[in-house]
Design a protein around this motif. Structure first.
Motif, short mmCIF file in Angstrom:
data_model
loop_
_atom_site.label_atom_id
_atom_site.label_comp_id
_atom_site.label_asym_id
_atom_site.label_seq_id
_atom_site.Cartn_x
_atom_site.Cartn_y
_atom_site.Cartn_z
N ARG A 8 -7.16 15.07 11.87
CA ARG A 8 -6.35 15.08 10.66
C ARG A 8 -5.76 16.46 10.48
O ARG A 8 -6.48 17.47 10.58
N ILE A 9 -4.45 16.52 10.23
CA ILE A 9 -3.76 17.81 10.11
C ILE A 9 -3.11 17.89 8.73
O ILE A 9 -2.40 16.97 8.30
N TYR A 10 -3.36 19.00 8.05
CA TYR A 10 -2.64 19.32 6.82
C TYR A 10 -1.46 20.22 7.21
O TYR A 10 -1.65 21.35 7.67
N LEU A 11 -0.25 19.70 7.04
CA LEU A 11 0.97 20.40 7.46
C LEU A 11 1.66 21.02 6.26
O LEU A 11 1.81 20.37 5.21
N VAL A 17 0.96 27.54 0.81
CA VAL A 17 1.17 26.30 0.05
C VAL A 17 -0.15 25.60 -0.28
O VAL A 17 -0.17 24.68 -1.09
N GLY A 18 -1.25 26.00 0.37
CA GLY A 18 -2.55 25.42 0.04
C GLY A 18 -3.15 24.54 1.11
O GLY A 18 -3.99 23.68 0.82
N LYS A 19 -2.77 24.73 2.36
CA LYS A 19 -3.28 23.90 3.46
C LYS A 19 -4.78 24.11 3.66
O LYS A 19 -5.55 23.15 3.74
N ALA A 156 -2.21 13.35 16.72
CA ALA A 156 -3.11 13.39 15.56
C ALA A 156 -3.14 12.02 14.89
O ALA A 156 -2.13 11.33 14.80
N ASP A 157 -4.32 11.64 14.41
CA ASP A 157 -4.47 10.34 13.77
C ASP A 157 -3.87 10.31 12.38
O ASP A 157 -3.47 9.26 11.89
N GLN A 158 -3.80 11.47 11.72
CA GLN A 158 -3.23 11.51 10.38
C GLN A 158 -2.62 12.89 10.14
O GLN A 158 -3.24 13.91 10.44
N ILE A 159 -1.38 12.90 9.64
CA ILE A 159 -0.70 14.15 9.29
C ILE A 159 -0.34 14.05 7.81
O ILE A 159 0.38 13.14 7.40
N GLU A 160 -0.87 14.98 7.02
CA GLU A 160 -0.64 14.97 5.58
C GLU A 160 0.12 16.22 5.19
O GLU A 160 -0.28 17.34 5.54
N LEU A 161 1.24 16.03 4.49
CA LEU A 161 2.06 17.16 4.08
C LEU A 161 1.52 17.77 2.79
O LEU A 161 1.29 17.08 1.80
N VAL A 162 1.28 19.07 2.83
CA VAL A 162 0.90 19.82 1.63
C VAL A 162 2.18 20.48 1.13
O VAL A 162 2.66 21.45 1.71
N ASP A 163 2.74 19.94 0.07
CA ASP A 163 4.08 20.34 -0.37
C ASP A 163 4.00 21.22 -1.62
O ASP A 163 3.11 21.07 -2.46
N MET A 164 4.96 22.13 -1.72
CA MET A 164 5.08 23.00 -2.89
C MET A 164 6.51 23.50 -2.96
O MET A 164 7.10 23.84 -1.92
#
Length: 857
Positions: A8-11, A17-19, A156-164
């Protein structure tokens, strides 16, 4: 093989931005519900709130290594594998590991953990994606030396965008939540401008949206979902090659602009029987117009235009379809269903817009090229005329009461037969001729109302009538077939012309070719397969669920021996989705020939690359041999002569002579050491193994070692104490500066000046410039680039003064650190070498690699 771990990746679009905060929060949440979670490595960059999120999570001790006197902290992969937690938190996959590590990059460490069945949660900034590094450099002016291949991130099984938002991130920056307190003064520069952050944010959003789109397509393919989902606005505009195409494209573009961000796709249907109309020049202009509006141009093959358009629209998940109003005259619209009507009736879930234009209702300006001469509709019309025409003509001739004579009556039947042949081809015309002859015999040949013919001339006339009718029908049918074949060949040539144009326009040959095949024939997937042993290897594929065995394909075409020719293999194009008619298979064979050419081009490109590397290696080896043969022998000869003289037992050297000989030996040894160092550094640059570990470096730490081997009275230093640190590898920077300073001292007739200053844009710090100015003869403008080439000594530089690598190594090291090195004229005479390096803090993320100090790799 055991279970592979999930990744899992926090992009994020930018640092801060808070990754890392989100990653640690997710780790604590999982640990709270009983999952075995450990911290593999977390880069807090001095942010207290981020460090607080670690809390009571178990932290696997980092591995510390020593390189060139500097200490590095890296993730201990062996300890993690031995610990075998369920989940490991690993920050910054793009990080370059220190020398001596088991892997060059941290993402390779993560791959090992995943193969061991350990789930991994990571963070990543958009600028570290390999495919976007040049785009990010254009936005920020900073080149990224550490990247992750896109293919690795896509796994990656999951990519989640950390947006700001940009404004929110700048507020965090002002409050000291992004950098350590001692770094906040430089933080707003360069990277953290509002425009730069907004551009990076848009880049991240678009990249994630594309990945979501890919995942949605895979999901729909696995579950057999064919209905369009309106996840994104996609407008398809149908083009026929007429002058109204420009208006349709602009109307579709305006619709997309009103809908917000929408995809514009233009499609042209090429019928296997040829096109009713269409201008190649008009289509070329319309294609250019579509691409100027950021749209894409497509071409598909289909006998039924409406069906082909609907299949294409559903295949791309279109939400709206734009077509022009029919150009049939009113009397033809009364008897035939137009394309627009058929589209509206069969469209289903997406909207169909029929746009009026000035050509609507007019006869096409380009005549038919034979058209679909033997279509089902024409054959039906021909049989209807063959059955109903002769009785109707008989009734008309008999009902008028006029006595035309048998010959005239037969001519009327002949005209009718020719009309049937024009409408329906050979066999309806033959049927009309036979029926017409029987009716003429019954009603107009004595004796009447019988099939008996009393006059021999009348019998001969009827026989000739049937023969002429059949001959005329045969000629008409043959002409129609030839016209159909010519139109079909024209359509095929147009399709292949579009293919060739795509290649010439610079599209990636093999992937673009496979995608063209898929959309041209309207199939679900296309795969290029090569036989290897008992199975098949996929050389390239596009679409959902590609075929892995040609025997299971709906259509296939042999490409040739391909890359496996030397192993006796074969290469095949395998299509899945529908069975192609024979007419389309000819076009598929032409595509297969293009595929063979693309494979051959790739093979030749690889061979050319190998040959180029061999040639470069030979060039380097030749230069090295030349250097060894002369330049290296000179200091060796001096050392040999000095040592031999000192070892002579029959000579009593006085202290001054002995000291002079020892100084000569030491000077020659130092020069030899420098030459060998430059040779080794140049070989590393040529082989691409230099990977800098960048970090904030103060010039006050670098300048003293640079001047260690230079007479103090030859260099004047002007480096302000208030100058901010530069983002560089200290080892590489020291070597690059030393080479430039030594070169300047060697050629200068007066003192060399080493100075440094800040480079600001919009009153914000971006870079630091270092100038090394000499008072020598200078360099002509045309030779300012030549002096940076390896093994070059400008002008009359004497042999034995070096192998001409110092400046080449200096530029190579500087560019590897994301800086530049160029030559300028010194005011008043001489040459100035200008270094431009990114200032620490301009990138906004502290040390680029996370290491404590640097060194060349």
């Amino acid at each position: 093989m055991g279970r592979r771990g999930t990744w899992r990746i926090y992009l994020g679009a930018a640092p801060g931005v808070g990754k890392t905060y989100a990653m640690l929060n997710e780790g604590r949440r999982r640990a709270g519900r009983g999952t075995d979670v450990v911290v593999g490595l977390v880069e807090t960059h001095g942010r207290s709130r981020t460090a607080e999120q670690i809390g009571d999570l178990e932290v696997v001790p980092a591995r510390r290594t020593l390189h060139r006197g500097s200490r590095f902290t890296e993730m201990d992969v062996d300890a993690l594998l031995a610990r075998r937690p369920e989940v490991a938190l690993v920050d910054e996959p793009a990080h370059a590991n220190a020398p001596g590590s088991r892997n060059a990059r941290r993402w390779q460490d993560i791959e090992e953990l995943l193969r061991a069945g350990i789930d991994v949660i990571s963070t990543l900034n958009i600028q570290h994606l390999e495919s976007l590094s040049d785009v990010v450099e254009g936005i920020t002016g900073v080149r990224q030396s550490e990247t992750v291949p896109d293919a690795v991130v896509r796994r990656a099984d999951q990519i989640e965008l950390v947006d700001m938002t940009a404004e929110a991130l700048r507020r965090r920056l002002a409050h000291g939540n992004v950098h350590a307190p001692d770094e906040t003064g430089a933080a707003p520069a360069g990277y953290f401008r509002t425009g730069t952050l907004s551009a990076l944010r848009e880049l991240a959003l678009l990249w994630v949206a594309d990945r979501v789109d890919e995942g949605l397509a895979r999901y729909r393919g696995r579950h057999g979902i064919t209905e369009p989902w309106e996840a994104r606005e996609r407008i398809v505009v149908a083009l026929g090659g007429g002058p109204e195409g420009d208006a349709l494209i602009r109307r579709a573009a305006r619709m997309g602009a009103r809908a917000g961000r929408a995809d514009l796709l233009a499609v042209r249907v090429v019928r296997s029987g040829g096109l009713d109309e269409g201008s190649a020049a008009a289509l070329a202009g319309q294609r250019a117009l579509v691409e100027s509006l950021n749209g894409t141009f497509h071409q598909v093959v289909g006998d039924d235009v409406a069906t082909a358009l609907l299949e294409f629209a559903r295949g791309v998940d279109a939400t709206q379809l734009v077509v022009g109003a029919g150009r049939r005259p009113g009397r033809r619209r009364m008897f035939a269903t137009g394309i627009g009507t058929a589209l509206v009736r069969e469209s289903g879930d997406f909207d169909v817009h029929i746009v009026g234009h000035e050509r609507a209702g007019r006869r096409p300006g380009i005549t038919r090229a034979g058209g679909p001469a033997l279509s089902r509709r024409r054959r039906g019309t021909g049989w209807a005329l063959a059955v109903a025409g002769p009785p109707a003509l008989t009734g008309l001739l008999a009902g008028t009461g006029l006595e035309f004579g048998l010959v005239t009556d037969i001519l009327f039947y002949l005209v009718l037969t020719v009309g049937v042949a024009l409408a329906g081809g050979l066999w309806p015309a033959v049927a009309a001729a036979v029926l017409g002859s029987l009716l003429a015999n019954w009603f107009f040949t004595p004796p009447f109302r019988t099939l008996t013919i009393g006059d021999r001339d009348n019998a001969l006339a009827l026989v000739i009538f049937v023969g002429v009718a059949v001959a005329v029908a045969s000629v008409v049918d043959l002409a129609a077939r030839r016209s159909r074949q010519a139109a079909q060949s024209s359509a095929e040539a147009e399709t292949l012309s579009m293919l060739a144009t795509s290649v010439l326009r610079g599209e990636k040959a093999l992937p673009a070719l496979l995608e063209r095949i898929r959309e041209t024939f309207g199939v679900a997937s296309v795969a290029l397969l090569e036989r290897t042993g008992d199975g098949w290897t996929v050389l390239g594929a596009t679409g959902s669920d590609p075929c892995l065995d040609p025997d299971r394909a709906d259509a296939q075409a042999r490409v040739g021996a391909g890359e496996g020719a030397d192993r006796g293999g074969e290469t095949v194009l395998a299509l899945r989705g529908r069975v192609l008619p024979a007419a389309d298979r000819r076009v598929l064979s032409a595509f297969a020939s293009q595929a063979a050419a693309a494979l051959e081009w790739r093979r030749l490109a690889e061979e050319a690359g190998r040959a180029r590397r061999l040639a470069e290696g030979n060039k380097i080896r030749t230069a090295l041999l030349a250097a060894v043969s002369h330049d290296l022998r000179t200091p060796l000869a001096s050392i040999k002569a000095g040592v031999s003289s000192l070892r002579q037992t029959d000579v009593d050297w006085d202290p001054e002579d002995e000291a002079e000989l020892l100084a000569t030996v030491e000077e020659s040894a130092d020069r030899l050491d420098g030459l060998i160092g430059n040779l080794l550094d140049m070989s590393r640059l040529q082989t691409g193994v230099v990977s800098p570990l960048t970090q904030p470096v103060s010039l006050e730490q670098v300048v003293p070692p640079v001047l260690r081997g230079v007479p103090r009275d030859r260099v004047e230093v002007d480096v302000p104490e208030t100058l901010p640190p530069v983002l560089a590898d200290p080892g590489l920077l020291e070597r690059a500066l030393a080479n430039v300073v030594e070169n300047a001292v060697r050629h200068s007739t007066g003192p060399v000046t080493l100075s440094a200053g800040e480079l600001r844009a919009d009153r914000r710090l971006e870079r630091v410039e270092i100038r090394v100015a000499d008072r020598g003869p200078g360099v002509p403008e045309a030779a300012k680039e030549q002096i940076f080439a390896p093994f070059q000594r400008l002008g009359d530089s004497p042999r034995g003064t070096g192998v001409g690598l110092g400046l080449a190594v200096a530029r190579g090291f500087t560019e590897a650190m994301g800086g530049t090195l160029r030559a300028e004229d010194t005011p008043g005479g001489g040459l100035t070498m200008l270094f431009a390096l990114p200032a620490a803090g301009a990138r906004g993320d502290g040390p680029a690699s996370g290491g404590e100090s640097g060194g060349a790799r």
